[in-house]
Design a protein around this motif. Structure first.
Motif, short mmCIF file in Angstrom:
data_model
loop_
_atom_site.label_atom_id
_atom_site.label_comp_id
_atom_site.label_asym_id
_atom_site.label_seq_id
_atom_site.Cartn_x
_atom_site.Cartn_y
_atom_site.Cartn_z
N MET A 12 62.84 72.92 -32.56
CA MET A 12 63.26 73.37 -33.89
C MET A 12 62.36 73.83 -34.96
N TRP A 13 61.02 73.28 -34.73
CA TRP A 13 60.38 73.72 -35.99
C TRP A 13 58.88 74.49 -35.51
N VAL A 14 58.82 74.61 -34.10
CA VAL A 14 57.55 75.20 -33.54
C VAL A 14 57.31 76.36 -34.15
N HIS A 15 58.24 77.20 -34.20
CA HIS A 15 57.95 78.62 -34.68
C HIS A 15 57.62 78.75 -36.32
N HIS A 16 58.16 77.63 -36.97
CA HIS A 16 57.61 77.61 -38.49
C HIS A 16 56.30 77.02 -38.66
N ASN A 17 55.61 76.50 -37.66
CA ASN A 17 54.28 75.82 -37.50
C ASN A 17 53.20 76.64 -36.95
N ILE A 18 53.37 77.83 -36.60
CA ILE A 18 52.28 78.67 -36.22
C ILE A 18 51.13 79.02 -37.32
N PRO A 19 49.87 78.74 -37.13
CA PRO A 19 49.12 78.94 -38.12
C PRO A 19 48.91 80.35 -38.69
N ASP A 20 48.73 80.64 -39.94
CA ASP A 20 48.49 81.87 -40.22
C ASP A 20 47.39 82.11 -41.29
N ARG A 21 47.19 83.27 -41.88
CA ARG A 21 46.18 83.36 -43.17
C ARG A 21 46.60 82.48 -44.30
N THR A 22 47.84 82.43 -44.50
CA THR A 22 48.32 81.50 -45.56
C THR A 22 47.80 80.09 -45.59
N ASP A 23 47.58 79.68 -44.69
CA ASP A 23 47.08 78.50 -44.38
C ASP A 23 45.82 78.15 -45.06
N ILE A 24 45.03 79.17 -44.87
CA ILE A 24 43.41 79.20 -44.99
C ILE A 24 43.46 79.17 -46.34
N LYS A 25 44.25 79.82 -47.16
CA LYS A 25 44.31 79.84 -48.77
C LYS A 25 44.84 78.52 -49.00
N TRP A 26 45.61 77.74 -48.64
CA TRP A 26 46.24 76.43 -48.82
C TRP A 26 45.38 75.64 -48.63
N LEU A 27 44.60 75.65 -47.63
CA LEU A 27 43.47 74.44 -47.61
C LEU A 27 42.16 74.78 -48.56
N ALA A 28 42.03 75.94 -48.82
CA ALA A 28 40.80 76.21 -49.80
C ALA A 28 41.06 75.71 -51.04
N LYS A 29 42.43 75.46 -51.46
CA LYS A 29 42.62 74.78 -52.62
C LYS A 29 43.04 73.52 -52.50
N GLY A 30 42.88 72.98 -51.42
CA GLY A 30 43.32 71.42 -51.27
C GLY A 30 44.81 71.48 -51.23
N GLY B 22 46.60 71.65 -53.51
CA GLY B 22 46.82 71.55 -54.84
C GLY B 22 47.13 69.79 -55.07
N LEU B 23 46.98 69.22 -54.04
CA LEU B 23 47.02 67.74 -54.01
C LEU B 23 46.01 67.09 -55.09
N PHE B 24 44.91 67.59 -55.19
CA PHE B 24 44.01 66.95 -56.05
C PHE B 24 43.95 67.37 -57.58
N GLY C 185 47.90 59.54 -58.75
CA GLY C 185 49.02 59.22 -59.09
C GLY C 185 50.11 60.00 -58.32
N LYS C 186 51.31 59.81 -58.68
CA LYS C 186 52.49 60.55 -58.30
C LYS C 186 52.41 62.10 -58.49
N ILE C 187 52.56 62.91 -57.46
CA ILE C 187 52.64 64.44 -57.67
C ILE C 187 53.96 64.57 -58.25
N MET C 188 54.14 65.09 -59.46
CA MET C 188 55.33 65.35 -60.15
C MET C 188 55.69 66.59 -60.28
N ILE C 189 57.00 67.18 -60.26
CA ILE C 189 57.52 68.60 -60.61
C ILE C 189 56.93 68.81 -61.89
N GLU C 190 56.03 69.87 -62.14
CA GLU C 190 55.70 70.25 -63.38
C GLU C 190 56.43 71.29 -64.27
N GLY C 191 57.21 72.14 -63.71
CA GLY C 191 57.95 73.11 -64.54
C GLY C 191 59.48 72.08 -64.68
N ALA C 192 60.22 72.87 -65.45
CA ALA C 192 61.47 72.24 -65.80
C ALA C 192 62.49 72.45 -64.86
#
Length: 398
Positions: A226-244, A246-248, A141-148
């Motif tokens: 404008m965005w290349v410096h924000h898109n350099i892969p780092d360790r945070t991405d590994i944790k994000w991918l490990a949890k999918g 949060g999309l699922f 379904g649509k991914i909603m904002i869960e908090g207020a």
């Protein structure tokens, strides 16, 4: 006994290769192709056609020079073979890279692939991506904002960033639509619309496609800078991918910076595919002026990968027409993959996630959305705002 078994096994494995390398007996045909040659070519097998390629009558030139009539230097069929394989010494009054190419032998192979596998599997890819998105919608379904919602907004993208994004995005949609009409129109539109109506649409689509391409390339360059410096892969991405990401799963919000791992994958896909499709597009916009496949094949052959995968090297000598045909085929292949990726991106950036469309509509998002989807970036922006607020309140020392 074991040695004999190994010898027998080796002979059995080598027998197909020996049989394939053995040239068929053409004595009964006077050196012409046999039924076995024709059947092998229909099966798509690699065929040594030197018996035709080299049969151009050039071996008897010196003995027959100056003679006329039926005993001329070469027969009609031999001249035809020389023209077909590009070995004839031709001169023309016209100038240009294609002026001496009288017969273009690879045209049918290009047309067959363009109207067959390219169109068929390309449409399968787009249909498959649409089915995956529909299935995801039904399950998640649509991914909603869960908090207020806080009612307080935070700036996510500046006006110049949104301009570059929409410039590239809108131009890509136009390019994708006109491109699909051009590549699939003859099969799906022309039969019920008629030749004259389709010709008008195709001509207009071609003009739009050729000219809107410049807007896409400009937007692509702006987005990269404008965005290349924000898109350099780092360790945070590994944790994000490990949890999918949060999309699922509901309630799962892995930390992310301004761009999460999924967005980084989209970014680099857009850059790589965008540069590739732009290069082939420029080759099509300026015919015969920007050949690139012969040089690319040369580099790939040096790596040894083509020999490892296909068992043979890629051709390093290509005619101007072959360069153009490969550019068009590559342009179509990349386009289908590109469109499939962007379809998924459009879904998640619009109806698939609450609050996502505002990021590119107004440039602002609710703080709760930022906390859930880009918590690291939110904390960084909050720290900047607090530091700026403190600096504004500070008074100079007396």
């Amino acid at each position: 006994m074991r040695a004999l078994l190994w010898m027998a096994l080796s002979f059995m494995l080598a027998w197909p290769a020996l049989a394939q390398d053995t040239a068929p007996d053409r004595s009964s045909t006077g050196g012409a192709q046999t039924l076995e040659d024709i059947m092998a070519r229909q099966r798509g097998e690699k065929l040594d056609d030197s018996f035709r390629r080299d049969a151009t009558g050039q071996g008897n030139v010196e003995a027959l020079i100056g003679q006329l009539g039926t005993r001329g230097v070469a027969s009609d069929s031999e001249v035809f073979r020389a023209l077909r394989y590009g070995s004839a010494n031709t001169t023309t009054q016209a100038s240009g890279p294609t002026s001496t190419l009288l017969i273009q032998d690879s045209g049918m192979a290009w047309l067959t692939f363009r109207e067959g596998p390219l169109l068929t599997y390309g449409l399968y890819l787009l249909g498959g991506m649409t089915a995956v998105i529909a299935l995801f919608w039904l399950i998640r379904g649509k991914i909603m904002i869960e908090g207020a919602k806080t009612g307080r907004n935070i700036i996510r993208f500046l006006a110049i960033e949104r301009f570059a994004h929409w410039l590239m995005g809108v131009s890509f949609i136009v390019l994708g639509g006109t491109g699909l009409v051009l590549i699939a129109g003859r099969k799906f539109i022309l039969p019920w619309m008629g030749h004259e109506a389709y010709a008008t649409i195709a001509l207009a689509g071609k003009w739009v496609h050729n000219n809107i391409a410049w807007a896409f390339m400009l937007g692509l360059a702006m987005v990269f800078v404008m965005w290349v410096h924000h898109n350099i892969p780092d360790r945070t991405d590994i944790k994000w991918l490990a949890k999918g990401g949060g999309l699922f799963s509901k309630g799962v919000h892995p930390p992310a910076k301004k761009f999460n791992a999924g967005q980084k994958i989209i970014f680099w896909s857009v850059i790589v595919l965008g540069v590739s499709i732009s290069a082939s597009g420029l080759a099509l916009l300026f015919p015969f002026e920007l050949p690139m496949f012969a040089k690319t094949f040369n580099i790939l052959n040096m790596t040894g990968l083509p020999q490892l995968v296909t068992g043979g090297a890629l051709p390093e000598v290509l005619s101007p027409y072959e360069e153009m045909q490969l550019s068009q085929l590559w342009h179509g292949i990349v386009a289908f993959v590109f469109i499939a990726i962007i379809v998924a991106h459009i879904y998640l950036g619009s109806v698939g996630m609450e609050g996502a469309i505002e990021t590119m509509a107004t440039g602002e998002v609710d703080e709760q959305w930022a906390k859930e989807h880009h918590s690291i970036w939110y904390e960084e922006e909050l720290a900047k705002a607090q530091a700026k607020s403190g600096a504004d309140r500070a008074t100079p020392a007396e």
